[in-house]
Design an enzyme around this catalytic site. Structure first.
Site, mmCIF file in Angstrom:
data_model
loop_
_atom_site.group_PDB
_atom_site.id
_atom_site.type_symbol
_atom_site.label_atom_id
_atom_site.label_comp_id
_atom_site.label_asym_id
_atom_site.label_seq_id
_atom_site.Cartn_x
_atom_site.Cartn_y
_atom_site.Cartn_z
ATOM 1 N N CYS A 1 -0.368 -50.406 3.676
ATOM 2 C CA CYS A 1 0.366 -51.662 3.785
ATOM 3 C C CYS A 1 -0.007 -52.407 5.058
ATOM 4 O O CYS A 1 -0.205 -53.630 5.045
ATOM 5 C CB CYS A 1 1.868 -51.396 3.747
ATOM 6 S SG CYS A 1 2.451 -50.202 4.981
ATOM 7 N N THR A 2 -0.129 -51.676 6.153
ATOM 8 C CA THR A 2 -0.447 -52.323 7.433
ATOM 9 C C THR A 2 -1.871 -52.852 7.443
ATOM 10 O O THR A 2 -2.141 -53.937 7.970
ATOM 11 C CB THR A 2 -0.215 -51.348 8.599
ATOM 12 O OG1 THR A 2 1.128 -50.856 8.538
ATOM 13 C CG2 THR A 2 -0.440 -52.024 9.931
ATOM 14 N N HIS B 1 7.310 -50.868 12.557
ATOM 15 C CA HIS B 1 7.299 -50.469 11.149
ATOM 16 C C HIS B 1 8.611 -49.831 10.719
ATOM 17 O O HIS B 1 9.159 -48.965 11.412
ATOM 18 C CB HIS B 1 6.144 -49.481 10.929
ATOM 19 C CG HIS B 1 5.698 -49.339 9.511
ATOM 20 N ND1 HIS B 1 6.479 -48.758 8.547
ATOM 21 C CD2 HIS B 1 4.545 -49.699 8.906
ATOM 22 C CE1 HIS B 1 5.819 -48.769 7.395
ATOM 23 N NE2 HIS B 1 4.647 -49.352 7.584
ATOM 24 N N THR C 1 -1.329 -44.924 13.920
ATOM 25 C CA THR C 1 -1.570 -45.604 12.656
ATOM 26 C C THR C 1 -3.064 -45.617 12.390
ATOM 27 O O THR C 1 -3.858 -45.814 13.322
ATOM 28 C CB THR C 1 -1.026 -47.044 12.645
ATOM 29 O OG1 THR C 1 -1.363 -47.649 11.393
ATOM 30 C CG2 THR C 1 -1.608 -47.877 13.769
#
Length: 329
Positions: A149-150, A176, A207
């Protein structure tokens, strides 16, 4: 009409089902999960983040009935055992979070599927990473990853600024929402900080989104990195992206570029811009990968740029996957 199956009815799998059923170009022909069908039906109906599903959901034997749609439900642990050939499945959304490498994803192909879309990052070098809008054309492989998603949130920002102004290097922090990897209460964890309660803490963590972005755009390898801070909300995230540009620019130019790109055929479904003073709850169920907060754009000394990009880290990403399936599979 493309025939689709879903393996894994977690957050992304359930969002996929809802989006697919609303698209007349797609036909959902089967889903697979090892959880009981009654539990999956319940979680489809009642959702703490996205609200109660408007369609009626019932169970009849091993069939999910959603509205007037009857969906066969399977409970196989090994994807190779699934009846994809008999169902003439064209595309499998692999959303268990388990079968993310090429060898495991290939089991869906062996079972009869033509294409496998992995709904997360992959460690397999031979599997392309595709972010819809950014490198859409690369999604023609039998197996490909739609990253995270990121990654889908930040990649359009980097691509757009790189093409229009030039990006020397960049670093990002995603603030997040909690996910299933967060703990409710303090507990042991392989990542020490991630063992702390997601209800009570802001939790700095890693991440892979920046790395996955450089898989989609290899020209930025070694020039883009980032981190995450998990925060105690259920849904809705924002990326804080800091960029050193190739040339001098201004807030007005940056915002004009994003406004223009958001209206283009390439990015109209992928990004949107907002001049309103929005907060995280305002972008829940927004289908865009990135909502650029124009009010928060900053430029220091002409070449140091900060951009805020909001995203529903489930709904926006899932819509990106479906767009990719519609356009390139």
């Amino acid at each position: 009409m493309k025939k689709i199956a879903i393996n894994g009815m977690g957050r992304i799998g359930r969002a996929s089902l809802k989006i697919i059923l609303d698209n007349p170009e797609l036909e959902l022909v089967g889903v697979n999960d090892i959880a009981p069908i009654e539990n999956i039906a319940y979680l489809l109906k009642y959702d703490s983040a996205h609200g109660i599903f408007e369609k009626e959901i019932t169970v009849k034997g091993e069939t999910l009935i959603v509205g007037d749609k009857h969906i066969p439900f399977f409970s196989y642990r090994n994807p190779a055992d699934l009846p994809w050939k008999e169902l003439d499945v064209e595309v499998v959304i692999e959303s268990t979070g388990v079968f993310t490498n090429e060898e495991d994803a290939q089991k869906h192909v062996d079972a009869g599927a033509k294409v496998v879309v992995i709904s997360g990052p992959t460690s397999s070098g031979g599997v392309p990473t595709v972010v819809h809008g950014v490198n859409t054309k690369d999604g023609s492989s039998t197996i490909f990853s739609c990253a995270s998603c990121t990654t889908n949130n930040i990649s359009p920002v980097i691509e757009i600024l790189g093409r229009n102004i030039g990006v020397k290097k960049a670093i990002m922090t995603t603030i997040h929402a909690n996910t299933s990897s967060n703990k409710m209460v303090d507990a042991p964890s392989k990542k020490t900080r991630m063992g702390r309660s997601g209800l009570n803490n802001l939790i700095p963590t890693t991440t892979g989104a920046a790395t996955a972005t450089t898989k989609a755009m290899p020209q930025y390898a070694g020039r883009f990195d980032g981190m995450a801070i998990r925060v105690p909300i259920a849904i809705g995230s924002v990326s804080d992206i800091t960029i050193v540009t190739d040339r001098k620019t201004s807030v007005a130019e940056i915002n004009e570029i994003f406004t223009k790109e958001a209206a283009s055929s390439r990015y109209s479904e992928v990004i949107r811009v907002s001049n309103d003073p929005i907060v995280s709850s305002d972008i829940i169920k927004d289908p865009h990968a990135a909502i650029i907060d124009l009010e928060m754009t900053k430029v220091v000394d002409g070449d140091l740029v900060k951009v805020l990009a909001w995203y529903d880290n489930e709904w926006g990403f899932t819509n990106q996957m479906i767009r990719q399936i519609l356009e390139n599979v």
